[in-house]
Design a protein around this motif. Structure first.
Motif, PDB file in Angstrom:
ATOM      1  N   ALA A  74       0.820  -1.216   0.000  1.00  0.00           N
ATOM      2  CA  ALA A  74       0.000   0.000   0.000  1.00  0.00           C
ATOM      3  C   ALA A  74       0.852   1.264   0.000  1.00  0.00           C
ATOM      4  O   ALA A  74       0.381   2.343  -0.385  1.00  0.00           O
ATOM      5  N   LEU A  75       2.115   1.138   0.400  1.00  0.00           N
ATOM      6  CA  LEU A  75       2.957   2.319   0.530  1.00  0.00           C
ATOM      7  C   LEU A  75       3.399   2.880  -0.814  1.00  0.00           C
ATOM      8  O   LEU A  75       3.635   4.081  -0.938  1.00  0.00           O
ATOM      9  N   GLY A  76       3.526   2.008  -1.811  1.00  0.00           N
ATOM     10  CA  GLY A  76       3.984   2.462  -3.121  1.00  0.00           C
ATOM     11  C   GLY A  76       3.055   3.489  -3.742  1.00  0.00           C
ATOM     12  O   GLY A  76       3.481   4.619  -4.060  1.00  0.00           O
ATOM     13  N   PRO A  77       1.764   3.154  -3.933  1.00  0.00           N
ATOM     14  CA  PRO A  77       0.835   4.144  -4.512  1.00  0.00           C
ATOM     15  C   PRO A  77       0.710   5.400  -3.661  1.00  0.00           C
ATOM     16  O   PRO A  77       0.659   6.512  -4.199  1.00  0.00           O
ATOM     17  N   LEU A  78       0.669   5.250  -2.339  1.00  0.00           N
ATOM     18  CA  LEU A  78       0.562   6.407  -1.456  1.00  0.00           C
ATOM     19  C   LEU A  78       1.771   7.325  -1.629  1.00  0.00           C
ATOM     20  O   LEU A  78       1.634   8.547  -1.781  1.00  0.00           O
ATOM     21  N   GLY A  79       2.964   6.729  -1.615  1.00  0.00           N
ATOM     22  CA  GLY A  79       4.182   7.522  -1.755  1.00  0.00           C
ATOM     23  C   GLY A  79       4.257   8.230  -3.094  1.00  0.00           C
ATOM     24  O   GLY A  79       4.666   9.402  -3.170  1.00  0.00           O
ATOM     25  N   GLU A  80       3.876   7.535  -4.164  1.00  0.00           N
ATOM     26  CA  GLU A  80       3.907   8.153  -5.494  1.00  0.00           C
ATOM     27  C   GLU A  80       2.962   9.349  -5.553  1.00  0.00           C
ATOM     28  O   GLU A  80       3.285  10.378  -6.163  1.00  0.00           O
ATOM     29  N   SER A 121      12.454   2.652   1.542  1.00  0.00           N
ATOM     30  CA  SER A 121      12.703   2.315   0.139  1.00  0.00           C
ATOM     31  C   SER A 121      14.097   2.643  -0.356  1.00  0.00           C
ATOM     32  O   SER A 121      14.524   2.111  -1.384  1.00  0.00           O
ATOM     33  N   GLN A 122      14.787   3.563   0.359  1.00  0.00           N
ATOM     34  CA  GLN A 122      16.070   4.097  -0.101  1.00  0.00           C
ATOM     35  C   GLN A 122      15.959   4.769  -1.468  1.00  0.00           C
ATOM     36  O   GLN A 122      16.938   4.869  -2.214  1.00  0.00           O
ATOM     37  N   ASP A 123      14.768   5.249  -1.798  1.00  0.00           N
ATOM     38  CA  ASP A 123      14.515   5.965  -3.043  1.00  0.00           C
ATOM     39  C   ASP A 123      14.886   7.431  -2.821  1.00  0.00           C
ATOM     40  O   ASP A 123      14.271   8.127  -2.003  1.00  0.00           O
ATOM     41  N   ASN A 124      15.885   7.905  -3.560  1.00  0.00           N
ATOM     42  CA  ASN A 124      16.377   9.270  -3.357  1.00  0.00           C
ATOM     43  C   ASN A 124      15.347  10.347  -3.673  1.00  0.00           C
ATOM     44  O   ASN A 124      15.504  11.496  -3.260  1.00  0.00           O
ATOM     45  N   ARG A 125      14.291   9.977  -4.388  1.00  0.00           N
ATOM     46  CA  ARG A 125      13.246  10.972  -4.639  1.00  0.00           C
ATOM     47  C   ARG A 125      12.619  11.420  -3.327  1.00  0.00           C
ATOM     48  O   ARG A 125      12.253  12.588  -3.171  1.00  0.00           O
ATOM     49  N   TYR A 126      12.493  10.505  -2.378  1.00  0.00           N
ATOM     50  CA  TYR A 126      11.930  10.870  -1.072  1.00  0.00           C
ATOM     51  C   TYR A 126      12.920  11.724  -0.285  1.00  0.00           C
ATOM     52  O   TYR A 126      12.512  12.630   0.450  1.00  0.00           O
ATOM     53  N   ALA A 171      12.542  15.119  -1.745  1.00  0.00           N
ATOM     54  CA  ALA A 171      11.262  15.704  -1.331  1.00  0.00           C
ATOM     55  C   ALA A 171      11.326  16.141   0.127  1.00  0.00           C
ATOM     56  O   ALA A 171      10.743  17.173   0.501  1.00  0.00           O
ATOM     57  N   TYR A 172      12.026  15.368   0.940  1.00  0.00           N
ATOM     58  CA  TYR A 172      12.213  15.739   2.344  1.00  0.00           C
ATOM     59  C   TYR A 172      12.926  17.082   2.465  1.00  0.00           C
ATOM     60  O   TYR A 172      12.527  17.935   3.269  1.00  0.00           O
ATOM     61  N   GLU A 173      13.955  17.297   1.667  1.00  0.00           N
ATOM     62  CA  GLU A 173      14.687  18.558   1.731  1.00  0.00           C
ATOM     63  C   GLU A 173      13.791  19.738   1.366  1.00  0.00           C
ATOM     64  O   GLU A 173      13.858  20.803   1.990  1.00  0.00           O
ATOM     65  N   ARG A 174      12.948  19.538   0.363  1.00  0.00           N
ATOM     66  CA  ARG A 174      12.031  20.620   0.001  1.00  0.00           C
ATOM     67  C   ARG A 174      11.019  20.866   1.121  1.00  0.00           C
ATOM     68  O   ARG A 174      10.668  22.007   1.426  1.00  0.00           O
TER      69      ARG A 174
END
Length: 447
Positions: free
Chosen positions: A169-175, A222-227, A230-233
């Motif tokens: 469930a986290l994938g769609p929510l995160g996207e 996830s270790q996905d750098n997009r997050y 996004a955290y920095e923003r």
């Protein structure tokens, strides 16, 4: 006299060093009063009320969000589809503290209901809203704020169950939260099938900085750098929105994160969301910017509490009409955040106010075992100055206005925050004075 100041003579609230004990406070008296027995007793009450909130609806895995009581103890349960993801964590905390494995099943049922019910996490045809959580039963709105608080709870429950549906469930929510991050770093407040993301309107609430925590948690998972990006923003938005005195306005304009022209109030209720978010994000990054933000906010809360003798729901010269029924209500939900902050910054004031807020909830917690709908409820009354005849109060807030037959209400979100503060007290080695277990504290035990 300068050695008695909470801050040095050349300091300002923006630069003060809160890393040492406050010389004005000395020992915190409530450390000699609050003890493990009291905390466990309070958690038993919470468990009783949460069971009643679950059993009062015929929908499996659902809970009512609010109970409104009259003076005879009769109850009007409200909002069975209003979701609070922290209920999952509350059930797990209660299971661990009270050694009741059955409560883990309650957490599982609650989480699966969120996944399976479209009035849980949205999974309909509009892909840009997948993972948004349904909130207002009377408005048909899926709230990004409530969605933001799902990942940490699902990840914690997954460690108990290994149920892959929780992680899936986290994938769609995160996207969705990535796709819809605004240029200011936050996420619009809501989505609806009718209005799409325009449901957000032209302003954003300060509690929506919670997305700082969500991006941090999803990055850790996830270790996905997009997050990470996004955290920095998002942390840029958090720091921009904090005022010089450490507080936050209730609402901000979407375009520039300046005070909303339609509302200049400060809603202390929202401080609990902000502190909880900072604690969650700090567990991932140990970012000093987060801790400094929390210290400044904690400093504002302590000054306000010592001035008022309570932490009010809302303050400001021009309160929104919708906030007036609760404006003078004494808040306790920030106890968890302040006790967390004390664990990072050993300023005695944070422990002192954290314990004062905790005992505010404890003192207002009902013990009426013969009435399961009431037992364990943390009761908040109504303001006799705010009458139902005031037509300016929105219809979805009218039940909060004064009614001579209404005694009090109890709200799920407050109960889960009190659960968190109880668990934090039990796990802490530096807050409670265990020598008082059979002395002072027992003198205050009720019943």
């Amino acid at each position: 006299m300068s050695d008695l100041n909470l801050i040095g003579p050349n300091s300002t609230p923006e630069t003060e060093d809160l890393s040492v004990k406050s010389p004005l406070m000395g020992s915190v008296k409530l450390s000699d009063v609050v003890n493990r027995s009291m905390v466990l007793r309070s958690m038993n009450g919470i468990a009783s009320w949460m069971k009643a909130a679950s059993e009062s609806t015929d929908m499996r895995g659902k809970m009512h969000r609010m109970a409104v009581y009259d003076y005879c103890g009769n109850v009007n349960w409200m909002y069975p589809n209003s979701n609070t993801a922290e209920s999952i964590s509350a059930w797990l905390d209660l299971s661990e503290a009270l050694n009741r494995p059955a409560y883990i099943q309650k957490a599982i049922e609650y989480a699966i209901a969120l996944i399976d019910d479209n009035k849980g996490l949205y999974s309909g045809p509009e892909k840009d809203a997948h993972g948004m959580m349904w909130y207002w039963t009377d408005a048909g709105v899926y709230s990004s704020l409530y969605s933001m608080r799902v990942p940490a709870q699902f990840i914690r429950l997954y460690k108990y169950t290994g149920d892959e549906r929780l992680l899936n469930a986290l994938g769609p929510l995160g996207e969705t939260l990535l796709t819809n991050q605004l240029s200011n770093g936050l996420v619009g407040s809501g989505w609806s099938p009718t209005n799409g993301w325009c449901e957000s309107g032209s302003r954003i609430g300060s509690r929506f900085v919670y997305v700082v925590a969500t991006y941090a948690t999803l990055y850790q998972h996830s270790q996905d750098n997009r997050y990470r990006e996004a955290y920095e923003r998002a942390i840029g938005a958090l720091l921009k929105m904090q005022r010089a005195d450490g507080s936050f306005y209730q609402h901000y304009d979407l375009s520039n994160l300046e005070m909303s022209v339609t509302d200049c109030s400060t809603k202390c209720m929202f401080f609990a969301y902000i502190l909880n978010a900072i604690a969650e994000a700090y567990a991932v990054f140990e970012d000093e910017r987060l801790l400094n933000c929390a210290r400044r906010l904690g400093n504002f809360i302590t000054r306000l509490y010592y001035c008022r003798g309570a932490l009010p729901y809302c303050i400001g010269d021009k309160l929104l009409v919708s906030d007036q029924p609760e404006a003078n209500m004494s808040m306790y939900e920030c106890a968890n955040g302040l006790l967390w902050l004390y664990g990072k910054v050993p300023d005695e004031r944070f422990k002192d106010i954290g314990l004062r807020l905790w005992i505010t909830a404890w003192l207002n917690q009902a013990e009426v075992t013969e009435n399961p709908d009431l037992n364990g409820a943390i009761l908040v009354g109504s303001d006799p100055m705010v009458k139902k005849k005031d037509k300016a109060i929105p219809s979805n807030r009218m039940h909060l206005a004064y009614d001579p037959s209404r005694a009090a209400k109890c709200v799920l979100w407050g109960m889960v925050n009190h659960t968190s503060s109880c668990k934090r007290l039990l796990d802490s080695k530096s807050i409670l004075n265990e020598k008082s277990e059979h002395s002072t504290g027992t003198l205050l035990a009720r019943g």
